[in-house]
Design an enzyme around this catalytic site. Sequence first.
Site, mmCIF file in Angstrom:
data_model
loop_
_atom_site.group_PDB
_atom_site.id
_atom_site.type_symbol
_atom_site.label_atom_id
_atom_site.label_comp_id
_atom_site.label_asym_id
_atom_site.label_seq_id
_atom_site.Cartn_x
_atom_site.Cartn_y
_atom_site.Cartn_z
ATOM 1 N N GLY A 15 -7.230 -12.071 0.327
ATOM 2 C CA GLY A 15 -8.166 -10.976 0.539
ATOM 3 C C GLY A 15 -7.423 -9.663 0.421
ATOM 4 O O GLY A 15 -6.334 -9.506 0.971
ATOM 5 N N GLU A 16 -8.009 -8.744 -0.316
ATOM 6 C CA GLU A 16 -7.382 -7.431 -0.474
ATOM 7 C C GLU A 16 -8.240 -6.403 0.244
ATOM 8 O O GLU A 16 -9.397 -6.193 -0.123
ATOM 9 C CB GLU A 16 -7.247 -7.072 -1.949
ATOM 10 C CG GLU A 16 -6.622 -5.706 -2.160
ATOM 11 C CD GLU A 16 -6.473 -5.367 -3.631
ATOM 12 O OE1 GLU A 16 -5.395 -4.867 -3.992
ATOM 13 O OE2 GLU A 16 -7.416 -5.588 -4.406
ATOM 14 N N ILE A 71 -3.693 -11.945 3.309
ATOM 15 C CA ILE A 71 -4.237 -10.624 3.006
ATOM 16 C C ILE A 71 -3.144 -9.729 2.458
ATOM 17 O O ILE A 71 -2.003 -9.751 2.936
ATOM 18 C CB ILE A 71 -4.842 -9.994 4.282
ATOM 19 C CG1 ILE A 71 -6.038 -10.832 4.721
ATOM 20 C CG2 ILE A 71 -5.237 -8.541 4.046
ATOM 21 C CD1 ILE A 71 -6.545 -10.516 6.094
ATOM 22 N N LYS A 72 -3.521 -8.916 1.466
ATOM 23 C CA LYS A 72 -2.620 -7.855 1.006
ATOM 24 C C LYS A 72 -3.332 -6.532 1.259
ATOM 25 O O LYS A 72 -4.528 -6.402 1.032
ATOM 26 C CB LYS A 72 -2.215 -8.028 -0.453
ATOM 27 C CG LYS A 72 -3.289 -7.792 -1.469
ATOM 28 C CD LYS A 72 -2.725 -7.909 -2.880
ATOM 29 C CE LYS A 72 -3.458 -6.994 -3.809
ATOM 30 N NZ LYS A 72 -2.823 -6.772 -5.075
ATOM 31 N N THR A 73 -2.570 -5.597 1.781
ATOM 32 C CA THR A 73 -3.179 -4.319 2.120
ATOM 33 C C THR A 73 -2.133 -3.224 2.217
ATOM 34 O O THR A 73 -0.941 -3.458 2.127
ATOM 35 C CB THR A 73 -4.000 -4.416 3.419
ATOM 36 O OG1 THR A 73 -4.818 -3.258 3.549
ATOM 37 C CG2 THR A 73 -3.104 -4.555 4.642
#
Length: 165
Positions: free
Chosen positions: A43-44, A77-79
Amino acid sequence: LGAEIALISLTLHTGDERTDAENIELFGKMAGECRHCGLPVIGECFPADSDNLNDEQMHDIVLRGTRILAEMGADMIKTFHTCNFQAVTTGCPVPVFGLGGHTTPDPLDSLVLAQREIKEGARGVVFGRNAVQRPDPRAYQQALCEVVKHGLDPRLAVAQYNLKP
């Protein structure tokens, strides 16, 4: 199609609550379809108009967005890095990876960012432009791995891999 993992972005803070809700619903639907196919989901969390947010606004959106992504089915997740990134990483039940963000002319700046993200709980980093748009992308990526995986000081990595702005 042969995919082994899916990346699904969630844009929040669009200025319209209905659009934000629809974006969350769409993410959940897509994550469910991936789960049905046996695909893990990255999820971004991508705040809308992120360049115009102050530090606290960015942090608030990322903090809430990462939690929403995890609860809606993201496996990781990448954020963006925030002013209190450790709250993001510790408050999220799935691994969080830090983004490289905008291209930094000096490779030291991006390596320092990677070091901070790891120290603040990121399980890794996802650097695109900052890794491939370098005079020597291979050397930069080797330096990045040394900083992230082995804790090498960014200044030493710059010297060791002869990185130049």
